[in-house]
Design a protein around this motif. Structure first.
Motif, PDB file in Angstrom:
ATOM      1  N   VAL A  86       0.860  -1.185   0.000  1.00 11.35           N
ATOM      2  CA  VAL A  86       0.000   0.000   0.000  1.00 11.35           C
ATOM      3  C   VAL A  86       0.894   1.233   0.000  1.00 11.35           C
ATOM      4  CG1 VAL A  86      -1.795   1.293   1.195  1.00 11.35           C
ATOM      5  CG2 VAL A  86      -1.863  -1.212   1.178  1.00 11.35           C
ATOM      6  N   ALA A  87       0.745   2.060  -1.032  1.00 10.70           N
ATOM      7  CA  ALA A  87       1.600   3.225  -1.236  1.00 10.70           C
ATOM      8  C   ALA A  87       1.237   4.356  -0.278  1.00 10.70           C
ATOM      9  CB  ALA A  87       1.472   3.713  -2.678  1.00 10.70           C
ATOM     10  N   PRO A  88       2.160   5.284  -0.062  1.00 14.29           N
ATOM     11  CA  PRO A  88       1.860   6.445   0.799  1.00 14.29           C
ATOM     12  C   PRO A  88       0.939   7.434   0.099  1.00 14.29           C
ATOM     13  CG  PRO A  88       4.051   6.665  -0.153  1.00 14.29           C
ATOM     14  CD  PRO A  88       3.553   5.310  -0.551  1.00 14.29           C
ATOM     15  N   THR A  89      -0.097   7.852   0.791  1.00  8.27           N
ATOM     16  CA  THR A  89      -1.015   8.880   0.289  1.00  8.27           C
ATOM     17  C   THR A  89      -1.373   9.798   1.450  1.00  8.27           C
ATOM     18  OG1 THR A  89      -2.862   7.326   0.645  1.00  8.27           O
ATOM     19  CG2 THR A  89      -2.001   7.510  -1.599  1.00  8.27           C
ATOM     20  N   GLY A  90      -1.460  11.089   1.173  1.00  2.92           N
ATOM     21  CA  GLY A  90      -1.732  12.056   2.231  1.00  2.92           C
ATOM     22  C   GLY A  90      -3.195  12.442   2.322  1.00  2.92           C
ATOM     23  N   PHE A  91      -3.571  13.006   3.460  1.00  2.00           N
ATOM     24  CA  PHE A  91      -4.923  13.520   3.701  1.00  2.00           C
ATOM     25  C   PHE A  91      -5.987  12.437   3.525  1.00  2.00           C
ATOM     26  CE2 PHE A  91      -2.370  17.222   2.662  1.00  2.00           C
ATOM     27  CZ  PHE A  91      -2.729  18.105   3.675  1.00  2.00           C
ATOM     28  N   ASN A  92      -5.680  11.218   3.983  1.00  4.51           N
ATOM     29  CA  ASN A  92      -6.641  10.123   3.856  1.00  4.51           C
ATOM     30  C   ASN A  92      -7.878  10.315   4.727  1.00  4.51           C
ATOM     31  OD1 ASN A  92      -4.995   8.754   2.024  1.00  4.51           O
ATOM     32  ND2 ASN A  92      -3.815   7.808   3.671  1.00  4.51           N
ATOM     33  N   GLY A  93      -7.772  11.196   5.710  1.00  6.01           N
ATOM     34  CA  GLY A  93      -8.927  11.486   6.545  1.00  6.01           C
ATOM     35  C   GLY A  93     -10.042  12.175   5.786  1.00  6.01           C
ATOM     36  N   PHE A 119       2.583  13.232   5.799  1.00  9.50           N
ATOM     37  CA  PHE A 119       1.461  14.167   5.901  1.00  9.50           C
ATOM     38  C   PHE A 119       0.156  13.428   6.185  1.00  9.50           C
ATOM     39  CE2 PHE A 119       3.901  17.144   2.854  1.00  9.50           C
ATOM     40  CZ  PHE A 119       4.600  17.684   3.917  1.00  9.50           C
ATOM     41  N   SER A 120       0.241  12.382   6.988  1.00 13.96           N
ATOM     42  CA  SER A 120      -0.954  11.625   7.355  1.00 13.96           C
ATOM     43  C   SER A 120      -1.801  12.416   8.340  1.00 13.96           C
ATOM     44  CB  SER A 120      -0.553  10.284   7.971  1.00 13.96           C
ATOM     45  OG  SER A 120       0.116  10.492   9.212  1.00 13.96           O
ATOM     46  N   ASN A 121      -3.052  11.986   8.468  1.00 13.92           N
ATOM     47  CA  ASN A 121      -3.975  12.632   9.399  1.00 13.92           C
ATOM     48  C   ASN A 121      -4.048  11.912  10.741  1.00 13.92           C
ATOM     49  OD1 ASN A 121      -5.951  13.085   6.498  1.00 13.92           O
ATOM     50  ND2 ASN A 121      -4.745  14.684   7.483  1.00 13.92           N
ATOM     51  N   THR A 122      -3.283  10.854  10.873  1.00 12.90           N
ATOM     52  CA  THR A 122      -3.169  10.129  12.141  1.00 12.90           C
ATOM     53  C   THR A 122      -1.688  10.022  12.483  1.00 12.90           C
ATOM     54  OG1 THR A 122      -5.085   8.788  11.485  1.00 12.90           O
ATOM     55  CG2 THR A 122      -3.820   8.032  13.387  1.00 12.90           C
ATOM     56  N   ALA A 123      -1.351  10.240  13.732  1.00 15.75           N
ATOM     57  CA  ALA A 123       0.049  10.195  14.151  1.00 15.75           C
ATOM     58  C   ALA A 123       0.636   8.811  13.903  1.00 15.75           C
ATOM     59  CB  ALA A 123       0.163  10.556  15.621  1.00 15.75           C
ATOM     60  N   LEU A 124       1.895   8.775  13.524  1.00 11.66           N
ATOM     61  CA  LEU A 124       2.541   7.506  13.182  1.00 11.66           C
ATOM     62  C   LEU A 124       2.527   6.521  14.345  1.00 11.66           C
ATOM     63  CD1 LEU A 124       5.775   7.319  14.341  1.00 11.66           C
ATOM     64  CD2 LEU A 124       5.979   9.242  12.762  1.00 11.66           C
ATOM     65  N   LEU A 207     -18.257  16.712  10.080  1.00  9.51           N
ATOM     66  CA  LEU A 207     -18.661  17.669  11.108  1.00  9.51           C
ATOM     67  C   LEU A 207     -18.452  17.070  12.499  1.00  9.51           C
ATOM     68  CD1 LEU A 207     -21.935  19.167   9.571  1.00  9.51           C
ATOM     69  CD2 LEU A 207     -19.729  20.318   9.851  1.00  9.51           C
ATOM     70  N   LYS A 208     -18.668  15.769  12.609  1.00 13.53           N
ATOM     71  CA  LYS A 208     -18.489  15.076  13.889  1.00 13.53           C
ATOM     72  C   LYS A 208     -17.024  14.974  14.275  1.00 13.53           C
ATOM     73  CE  LYS A 208     -19.272  10.591  16.114  1.00 13.53           C
ATOM     74  NZ  LYS A 208     -19.854   9.221  15.948  1.00 13.53           N
ATOM     75  N   HIS A 209     -16.175  14.607  13.299  1.00 13.25           N
ATOM     76  CA  HIS A 209     -14.765  14.356  13.589  1.00 13.25           C
ATOM     77  C   HIS A 209     -13.878  15.575  13.369  1.00 13.25           C
ATOM     78  CE1 HIS A 209     -15.070   9.952  14.156  1.00 13.25           C
ATOM     79  NE2 HIS A 209     -16.039  10.019  13.272  1.00 13.25           N
ATOM     80  N   GLY A 210     -14.401  16.585  12.676  1.00 14.50           N
ATOM     81  CA  GLY A 210     -13.596  17.762  12.374  1.00 14.50           C
ATOM     82  C   GLY A 210     -12.737  17.538  11.142  1.00 14.50           C
ATOM     83  N   MET A 211     -12.250  18.616  10.560  1.00 11.29           N
ATOM     84  CA  MET A 211     -11.389  18.490   9.388  1.00 11.29           C
ATOM     85  C   MET A 211     -10.058  17.849   9.788  1.00 11.29           C
ATOM     86  SD  MET A 211     -13.049  19.324   6.783  1.00 11.29           S
ATOM     87  CE  MET A 211     -11.716  19.366   5.571  1.00 11.29           C
ATOM     88  N   PRO A 212      -9.535  16.986   8.934  1.00 15.32           N
ATOM     89  CA  PRO A 212      -8.296  16.277   9.268  1.00 15.32           C
ATOM     90  C   PRO A 212      -7.123  17.231   9.513  1.00 15.32           C
ATOM     91  CG  PRO A 212      -9.357  15.318   7.334  1.00 15.32           C
ATOM     92  CD  PRO A 212     -10.076  16.591   7.620  1.00 15.32           C
ATOM     93  N   ALA A 213      -6.321  16.886  10.485  1.00 19.99           N
ATOM     94  CA  ALA A 213      -5.119  17.667  10.795  1.00 19.99           C
ATOM     95  C   ALA A 213      -3.888  16.910  10.338  1.00 19.99           C
ATOM     96  CB  ALA A 213      -5.046  17.934  12.295  1.00 19.99           C
ATOM     97  N   LEU A 214      -2.785  17.626  10.210  1.00 22.94           N
ATOM     98  CA  LEU A 214      -1.509  17.002   9.848  1.00 22.94           C
ATOM     99  C   LEU A 214      -0.804  16.574  11.137  1.00 22.94           C
ATOM    100  CD1 LEU A 214      -0.452  19.587   7.126  1.00 22.94           C
ATOM    101  CD2 LEU A 214      -1.322  17.287   6.732  1.00 22.94           C
ATOM    102  N   GLU A 215      -1.191  15.409  11.634  1.00 21.87           N
ATOM    103  CA  GLU A 215      -0.808  15.010  12.984  1.00 21.87           C
ATOM    104  C   GLU A 215       0.696  14.833  13.171  1.00 21.87           C
ATOM    105  OE1 GLU A 215      -2.566  14.862  15.679  1.00 21.87           O
ATOM    106  OE2 GLU A 215      -4.479  15.343  14.767  1.00 21.87           O
ATOM    107  N   ASN A 216       1.400  14.389  12.154  1.00 20.18           N
ATOM    108  CA  ASN A 216       2.839  14.142  12.327  1.00 20.18           C
ATOM    109  C   ASN A 216       3.672  15.412  12.382  1.00 20.18           C
ATOM    110  OD1 ASN A 216       2.810  11.285  12.449  1.00 20.18           O
ATOM    111  ND2 ASN A 216       2.569  11.185  10.234  1.00 20.18           N
ATOM    112  N   VAL A 217       3.143  16.506  11.841  1.00 20.25           N
ATOM    113  CA  VAL A 217       3.924  17.748  11.789  1.00 20.25           C
ATOM    114  C   VAL A 217       3.247  18.890  12.544  1.00 20.25           C
ATOM    115  CG1 VAL A 217       4.950  17.092   9.580  1.00 20.25           C
ATOM    116  CG2 VAL A 217       2.876  18.485   9.595  1.00 20.25           C
ATOM    117  N   LYS A 218       2.167  18.597  13.249  1.00 17.30           N
ATOM    118  CA  LYS A 218       1.369  19.665  13.848  1.00 17.30           C
ATOM    119  C   LYS A 218       2.149  20.496  14.865  1.00 17.30           C
ATOM    120  CE  LYS A 218      -0.751  16.884  17.531  1.00 17.30           C
ATOM    121  NZ  LYS A 218      -2.032  16.401  18.097  1.00 17.30           N
ATOM    122  N   ASP A 219       3.108  19.871  15.548  1.00 22.83           N
ATOM    123  CA  ASP A 219       3.864  20.610  16.564  1.00 22.83           C
ATOM    124  C   ASP A 219       4.779  21.664  15.948  1.00 22.83           C
ATOM    125  OD1 ASP A 219       2.647  19.100  18.490  1.00 22.83           O
ATOM    126  OD2 ASP A 219       4.323  17.716  18.751  1.00 22.83           O
TER     127      ASP A 219
END
Length: 390
Positions: A86-93, A119-124, A207-219
């Motif tokens: 499975v290849a890397p793809t961003g903003f899968n959220g 640039f995933s939406n879930t932390a590694l 609306l329930k989960h909110g717009m996806p964030a860039l979890e790995n780089v958010k800091d």
């Protein structure tokens, strides 16, 4: 009776990746599907990726006992259920809540590797904890070097076995069909917003989960740059147009797992990757999303494989939609095949179940095709099962 692809919502009746793409297209707003589907500029590279498979036709052996055949293989010395990755793809959220976890769990259940985008939406760490399996991390070498260094440290601590360094996206491409959905970065057009309202299931979820964030780089994103548009601007600003082979050597010194260079399309670069200490390469044109009028991965694969003479693990991606496509690449010398859109269609259609269905379709097609070719293993495939046609 006129032929037509299945257009319902019963996942069990979806018989191909093309039908799965249609399922996905119906479920989400156009802007989401266009993000997945769009290629650069006039999309000639996108079309070339699919067209390349038509130029190679199978030439099978007959009267061969293939009752004990297997599509299992090894990747970097470890067993894998198939050559598929499975290849890397961003903003899968955007496609499905916690889409990165869904992709990773489906890959782990199928016995194949999963590559997480930086640039995933879930932390590694969350992906590792919740999915397990063989995990690889894709990395963009960013302007802020400490960010890259920290990602490598976190990935090593979380048990990621390979680092896949993307080298062909240091300049932003022109995906015009994607851009037409916005009046400005991160600001959808009125038509796009109305289309979102026409997909209430997708809208309620987000609306329930909110717009996806860039979890790995958010800091590393400044507190005053937290809107979707501002986050995107941060990402674009971090891409390095001066990326060079020195950066690969720098990463080799930091990373003690497998190092894979993604973005190779000629033999000279393949040799340079080897000289820099890479363990593998990905022959790719970024799925037709970067350089327009670019060669297809399949068309240069043999040249690169012959140059390396087994010194590196060779992976390939670009346009794979059938199990037979995967076997063609293996016959031309690839050790493994990455797929991005095929599994994203499954994710967009039905989450983890959809990803598993996509992988199952490809595995089933590989198994059948291998048998009809008169071969019992992936290792038995070679150029002799193919003929190139004009």
């Amino acid at each position: 009776m006129k032929r037509r692809l299945y257009q319902g919502s019963d996942l069990s009746r979806v018989l191909s990746i093309e039908e799965l793409a249609g399922f996905a297209r119906r479920r989400v707003p156009h802007v989401v599907f266009e993000y997945i589907e769009a290629g650069a500029e006039d999309e000639r590279t996108l079309a070339a990726n699919r067209g390349a498979f038509d130029r190679w036709r199978f030439c099978p052996d007959t009267l061969v006992d293939t009752s004990s055949r297997s599509i299992a293989t090894t990747l970097f010395g470890k067993p894998s259920a198939s050559p598929l990755i499975v290849a890397p793809t961003g903003f899968n959220g955007l496609a499905w809540p916690r889409g990165d976890v869904a992709l990773a769990r489906a890959a782990a259940a199928a016995g194949i590797p999963f590559t997480l985008s930086s640039f995933s939406n879930t932390a590694l760490e969350e992906v590792a904890n919740e999915a397990g399996g063989r995990l690889w991390l894709q990395l963009y070498v960013l302007r802020e070097r400490e960010l890259s260094r920290r990602l490598l440290e976190r990935a090593a601590q979380a048990g990621y076995e390979a680092l896949v360094v993307t080298t062909d996206a240091n300049v932003m491409s022109g995906r015009e069909w994607d851009k037409r959905n916005f009046i400005a970065p991160g600001k959808p057009t009125l038509r796009c917003r109305l289309d979102m309202l026409a997909h209430p299931g997708w809208l309620r979820t987000h609306l329930k989960h909110g717009m996806p964030a860039l979890e790995n780089v958010k800091d590393f994103i400044p507190p005053h740059q937290q809107s979707v548009a501002q986050r995107m601007a941060f990402v674009v600003d971090q891409l390095q147009p001066n990326l060079s082979w020195d950066d690969i050597r720098w990463l080799r010194g930091l990373w003690h797992g497998r190092l894979v260079v993604k973005g190779i399309l000629n033999a000279g670069d393949a040799r340079r990757a080897f000289d820099c200490g890479a363990d593998g390469i990905v022959v790719t044109n970024h799925g037709g999303r970067q350089l327009e009028s670019c060669v297809s991965s399949l068309d240069v694969l043999s040249e690169i494989v012959d140059t390396l003479a087994g010194r590196l693990t060779v992976l390939v991606d670009g346009g794979f939609r059938r199990g037979g496509d995967i076997l063609k690449a293996v016959a031309l010398g690839a050790d493994g095949v990455m797929t991005g859109r095929a599994t994203l269609y499954g994710l967009t259609a039905a989450g983890e179940a959809g990803v598993s269905h996509a992988i199952g379709l490809l595995h089933g097609e590989m198994n059948r095709t291998l048998g009809m070719l008169g071969r019992n293993s992936i290792a038995a495939l070679g150029p002799d099962v193919l003929r190139k046609v004009s």
